[in-house]
Design an enzyme around this catalytic site. Structure first.
Site, PDB file in Angstrom:
ATOM      1  N   ARG A  21       0.798  -1.135  -0.074  1.00  0.00           N
ATOM      2  CA  ARG A  21      -0.061  -0.195   0.165  1.00  0.00           C
ATOM      3  C   ARG A  21       0.775   1.269  -0.058  1.00  0.00           C
ATOM      4  O   ARG A  21       0.525   2.394  -0.130  1.00  0.00           O
ATOM      5  CB  ARG A  21      -0.826  -0.165   1.341  1.00  0.00           C
ATOM      6  CG  ARG A  21      -2.189  -1.088   1.080  1.00  0.00           C
ATOM      7  CD  ARG A  21      -3.039  -0.924   2.166  1.00  0.00           C
ATOM      8  NE  ARG A  21      -2.165  -1.910   3.096  1.00  0.00           N
ATOM      9  CZ  ARG A  21      -2.766  -1.726   4.686  1.00  0.00           C
ATOM     10  NH1 ARG A  21      -3.672  -1.050   4.821  1.00  0.00           N
ATOM     11  NH2 ARG A  21      -2.234  -2.703   5.310  1.00  0.00           N
ATOM     12  N   LYS A  28       9.300  -1.010   2.338  1.00  0.00           N
ATOM     13  CA  LYS A  28       8.232  -0.054   3.420  1.00  0.00           C
ATOM     14  C   LYS A  28       9.298   0.495   4.446  1.00  0.00           C
ATOM     15  O   LYS A  28       9.368   1.455   4.740  1.00  0.00           O
ATOM     16  CB  LYS A  28       7.339  -0.887   4.000  1.00  0.00           C
ATOM     17  CG  LYS A  28       6.560  -0.174   4.984  1.00  0.00           C
ATOM     18  CD  LYS A  28       4.997  -0.612   5.168  1.00  0.00           C
ATOM     19  CE  LYS A  28       5.168  -1.829   6.077  1.00  0.00           C
ATOM     20  NZ  LYS A  28       3.700  -2.159   6.498  1.00  0.00           N
ATOM     21  N   THR A  85       3.386 -14.122  11.561  1.00  0.00           N
ATOM     22  CA  THR A  85       3.980 -13.616  12.378  1.00  0.00           C
ATOM     23  C   THR A  85       4.896 -14.447  13.056  1.00  0.00           C
ATOM     24  O   THR A  85       6.024 -14.329  13.637  1.00  0.00           O
ATOM     25  CB  THR A  85       3.425 -12.600  13.315  1.00  0.00           C
ATOM     26  OG1 THR A  85       2.380 -13.345  13.580  1.00  0.00           O
ATOM     27  CG2 THR A  85       3.189 -11.393  12.668  1.00  0.00           C
ATOM     28  N   GLY A 107       9.360  -3.401  12.223  1.00  0.00           N
ATOM     29  CA  GLY A 107      10.212  -2.374  11.562  1.00  0.00           C
ATOM     30  C   GLY A 107       9.337  -1.450  10.962  1.00  0.00           C
ATOM     31  O   GLY A 107      10.019  -0.144  10.545  1.00  0.00           O
ATOM     32  N   LYS A 355      30.647  30.422  -0.994  1.00  0.00           N
ATOM     33  CA  LYS A 355      30.793  28.738  -1.230  1.00  0.00           C
ATOM     34  C   LYS A 355      32.349  28.919  -0.956  1.00  0.00           C
ATOM     35  O   LYS A 355      33.189  29.524  -1.531  1.00  0.00           O
ATOM     36  CB  LYS A 355      30.854  28.435  -2.812  1.00  0.00           C
ATOM     37  CG  LYS A 355      30.996  26.947  -2.686  1.00  0.00           C
ATOM     38  CD  LYS A 355      31.441  26.248  -4.228  1.00  0.00           C
ATOM     39  CE  LYS A 355      33.013  26.610  -4.132  1.00  0.00           C
ATOM     40  NZ  LYS A 355      33.585  25.951  -5.547  1.00  0.00           N
ATOM     41  N   ALA A 384      27.548  45.810  -3.897  1.00  0.00           N
ATOM     42  CA  ALA A 384      26.703  45.074  -4.473  1.00  0.00           C
ATOM     43  C   ALA A 384      27.186  44.502  -5.933  1.00  0.00           C
ATOM     44  O   ALA A 384      27.888  45.402  -6.760  1.00  0.00           O
ATOM     45  CB  ALA A 384      25.387  46.157  -4.825  1.00  0.00           C
ATOM     46  N   ALA A 427      34.199  50.748  -8.912  1.00  0.00           N
ATOM     47  CA  ALA A 427      33.116  50.141  -9.177  1.00  0.00           C
ATOM     48  C   ALA A 427      33.181  49.912 -10.745  1.00  0.00           C
ATOM     49  O   ALA A 427      33.684  50.458 -11.394  1.00  0.00           O
ATOM     50  CB  ALA A 427      31.786  51.175  -8.935  1.00  0.00           C
TER      51      ALA A 427
HETATM   52  C1  UD1 Z   1      -0.694  -8.603  14.003  1.00  0.00           C
HETATM   53  C2  UD1 Z   1      -1.224  -9.436  15.101  1.00  0.00           C
HETATM   54  C3  UD1 Z   1      -2.417  -8.574  15.808  1.00  0.00           C
HETATM   55  C4  UD1 Z   1      -1.896  -7.227  16.081  1.00  0.00           C
HETATM   56  C5  UD1 Z   1      -1.329  -6.588  14.809  1.00  0.00           C
HETATM   57  C6  UD1 Z   1      -0.817  -5.166  15.344  1.00  0.00           C
HETATM   58  C7  UD1 Z   1      -0.831 -11.637  14.775  1.00  0.00           C
HETATM   59  C8  UD1 Z   1      -1.360 -12.909  14.087  1.00  0.00           C
HETATM   60  N1  UD1 Z   1      -1.555 -10.658  14.591  1.00  0.00           N
HETATM   61  O1  UD1 Z   1      -1.758  -8.716  13.028  1.00  0.00           O
HETATM   62  O2  UD1 Z   1      -2.736  -9.336  16.867  1.00  0.00           O
HETATM   63  O3  UD1 Z   1      -3.114  -6.649  16.631  1.00  0.00           O
HETATM   64  O4  UD1 Z   1      -0.235  -7.214  14.376  1.00  0.00           O
HETATM   65  O5  UD1 Z   1      -0.707  -4.482  14.114  1.00  0.00           O
HETATM   66  O6  UD1 Z   1       0.407 -11.668  14.993  1.00  0.00           O
HETATM   67  N2  UD1 Z   1       5.495  -9.908   9.220  1.00  0.00           N
HETATM   68  C9  UD1 Z   1       6.618 -10.797   8.708  1.00  0.00           C
HETATM   69  N3  UD1 Z   1       6.384 -12.039   8.180  1.00  0.00           N
HETATM   70  C10 UD1 Z   1       5.224 -12.355   8.133  1.00  0.00           C
HETATM   71  C11 UD1 Z   1       4.026 -11.849   8.557  1.00  0.00           C
HETATM   72  C12 UD1 Z   1       4.009 -10.794   9.119  1.00  0.00           C
HETATM   73  O7  UD1 Z   1       7.724  -9.901   8.709  1.00  0.00           O
HETATM   74  O8  UD1 Z   1       5.337 -13.730   7.648  1.00  0.00           O
HETATM   75  C13 UD1 Z   1       5.598  -8.715   9.520  1.00  0.00           C
HETATM   76  C14 UD1 Z   1       4.910  -7.682   8.775  1.00  0.00           C
HETATM   77  O9  UD1 Z   1       6.003  -7.214   7.778  1.00  0.00           O
HETATM   78  C15 UD1 Z   1       4.337  -6.776   9.728  1.00  0.00           C
HETATM   79  C16 UD1 Z   1       4.140  -7.210  10.967  1.00  0.00           C
HETATM   80  O10 UD1 Z   1       4.859  -8.506  10.956  1.00  0.00           O
HETATM   81  O11 UD1 Z   1       5.272  -5.503   9.903  1.00  0.00           O
HETATM   82  C17 UD1 Z   1       2.828  -7.513  11.142  1.00  0.00           C
HETATM   83  O12 UD1 Z   1       2.220  -8.601  10.233  1.00  0.00           O
HETATM   84  P1  UD1 Z   1       0.674  -8.293  10.116  1.00  0.00           P
HETATM   85  O13 UD1 Z   1       0.406  -9.388   8.868  1.00  0.00           O
HETATM   86  O14 UD1 Z   1       0.430  -7.259   9.162  1.00  0.00           O
HETATM   87  O15 UD1 Z   1      -0.174  -8.663  11.079  1.00  0.00           O
HETATM   88  P2  UD1 Z   1      -1.548  -8.219  11.572  1.00  0.00           P
HETATM   89  O16 UD1 Z   1      -2.346  -8.853  10.872  1.00  0.00           O
HETATM   90  O17 UD1 Z   1      -1.476  -6.610  11.401  1.00  0.00           O
END
Ligand code: UD1
Ligand code: CA
Length: 460
Positions: A21, A28, A85, A107, A355, A384, A427
């Site tokens: 997005r 990002k 995650t 991050g 400079k 000037a 001048a």
């Molecule tokens: C996650 C949490 C949710 C919380 C929310 C807060 C889980 C299952 N859910 O949901 O409870 O309220 O964050 O924002 O953990 N990422 C990776 N690798 C992956 C998946 C994700 O590096 O395989 C990173 C993404 O880049 C991101 C972060 O983890 O920075 C969160 O991942 P995302 O899929 O956005 O989790 P949410 O659905 O927002």
């Protein structure tokens, strides 16, 4: 005998997200807040907490991300497929000894503070699982914190898996947590992806911790913006502003007068003395030092500059990689380019560019001039429209101007050239040879008058 042995801290930062997005070819976490990549903000926090190792789980745009942060000592952990995650954290765990306390950060959540994280780490004390949670008026999209009748955390339920009752819960999971590596390894090994998104949810470890009889503690951030992530350019701009306001407030607590903290941008470090004033729409980059009583006018840009006490920089000036002494007067509409050094009581007026030049005490370049590759003595007056012709099309040459020189307006000094102390330049001169001390030098065609001359008339 009791002694508290602090466990070493390993920080895991998830940064594998693509950031679709953002609609950008830049990964990002490399988009910036206050001129610094999102990921770098988080890494700095981890370092401030004294982390033994910072593990960054990366995926999309990996090489670019690694290169951008090559100044930091980091353990880079690839996650080639994004399976959730839980899966992401799992990639880092083999590198972490069981006795380490693991802190999980993101991050793309750059405004988290060290103070809030200290609270979270404290909540993990005594082998507990600590979650950073928040109460939100609108919890939509977040995982919900499910508690039992005695208010103990039982589980985290993702929005997409929640029932109608769970959806009414306002306490949400920020995603940040802390626990012992040994426990995390055990719980993460138990994860499956039988859920609405077919992902390995890290959040499912809460249920496993409860089943193991491990305490699940929560702590809260100080400010809402600390837990906010960046998913699009609008959120990026909102967090930029929140970060700028935070910096502005801190500086104002140290006595800085900011005419409008909402129109102030610091992308770097600002060191201030007492009674420093900064007007609206000022951009500061790199390291900027403003000594006592410095006043910066509106719409000014300062990048890596040091300014001495009681100097005033007037509106619309741009100063870069320069040092300015005390009691100087700069601008409006002045430009100081790299390697410019002004001593005390120097005046640089409007539409003047300087400079790679040193200008000694009390000298003035007040109007419409270019001074480049020049060494200028004390109490020089540059009229000037004076220009140092420092470039012959191939090489740059220096102009040396002694003390107490007076240069008449609209003069060109063709470098290399020396104007000895006390010299006066008439001048309109084009000076191609050295000018003698305490003498008048000019190069100018003599004025003449043609008697009886008639202006041409238009033919009918
Ligand atoms: C996650 C949490 C949710 C919380 C929310 C807060 C889980 C299952 N859910 O949901 O409870 O309220 O964050 O924002 O953990 N990422 C990776 N690798 C992956 C998946 C994700 O590096 O395989 C990173 C993404 O880049 C991101 C972060 O983890 O920075 C969160 O991942 P995302 O899929 O956005 O989790 P949410 O659905 O927002
Ligand atoms: Ca998210």
């Amino acid at each position: 005998m009791s002694s508290v042995v602090e466990n070493p801290l390993s920080v895991v930062v998830l940064a594998a997200g693509q950031g679709t997005r953002m609609k950008s070819s830049l990964p990002k976490v490399l988009h910036t807040i206050a001129g610094k990549p999102l990921l770098e903000h988080v890494i700095k926090d981890a370092q401030a907490l004294g982390a033994t190792t910072v593990h960054v789980v990366y995926g999309h745009g990996g090489e670019q991300v690694r290169q951008a942060l090559s100044a930091y000592e980091l353990n880079w952990v690839p996650q080639t497929e994004q399976l959730g995650t839980g899966h992401a954290v799992q990639q880092a765990l083999p590198d972490i000894p069981d006795n380490h306390l693991v802190l999980l950060l993101y991050g793309d959540v750059p405004l988290i503070t060290v103070n809030t994280l200290r609270g979270l780490l404290a909540a993990a004390d005594g082998d507990a699982l600590a979650l950073l949670t928040a109460e939100l008026d609108d919890p939509a999209g977040y995982g919900r914190i499910v508690r039992d009748a005695s208010n103990r955390v039982q589980a985290i339920v993702e929005q997409k898996d929640a029932n109608a009752k769970q959806l009414t819960i306002h306490e949400i999971n920020t995603g940040m947590l802390a626990a012992k590596a040994g426990q995390l390894k055990k719980w993460i090994g138990q994860l499956d992806n039988n859920n609405a998104q077919n992902e390995y949810y890290l959040t499912d470890i809460v249920g496993f911790a409860v089943a193991d009889g491990v305490a699940v503690n929560t702590s809260k951030p100080m400010e809402r913006c600390e837990i906010e992530g960046v998913n699009n350019k609008y959120q990026l701009a909102q967090l930029e502003r929140a970060f700028q306001l935070r910096q502005a407030r801190q500086l104002m607590e140290h006595g800085l007068t900011l005419r409008d903290p909402a129109r102030f941008d610091l992308r770097g470090e600002l060191v201030i003395g007492r009674d420093v004033e900064i007007d609206i729409n000022v951009l500061l980059e790199g390291r900027v030092e403003l000594a006592n009583g410095v006043v910066i006018g509106p719409n000014t840009v300062l990048k890596n500059v040091s300014i001495g006490s009681h100097t005033r920089v007037h509106a619309n000036s741009v100063l870069e990689e320069s040092t300015v002494g005390a009691h100087c007067d700069i601008g409006p509409f002045a430009r100081l380019r790299p390697q410019t050094n002004l001593a005390n009581n120097v005046k640089v007026g409007n539409f003047v560019e300087i400079k790679k030049s040193d200008i000694a005490e009390g000298s003035k370049v007040n109007h419409l001039s270019y001074v480049g590759d020049t060494t200028m003595g004390m109490n020089v007056n540059v009229g000037a429209g004076t220009i140092t012709c420092n470039y012959d099309g191939a090489n740059k040459h220096r102009t040396i101007i002694g003390d107490d020189v007076f240069i008449g307006s609209d003069t060109q000094l063709v470098a290399p050239v020396t104007i000895a102390s006390g010299a006066t330049i008439g001048a309109g001169s084009t000076i191609t040879r050295n000018a003698e001390a305490a003498a008048l030098t000019l190069s100018r065609t003599r004025q003449m008058t043609v008697d009886g001359w008639q202006r041409p008339k238009k033919k009918s």
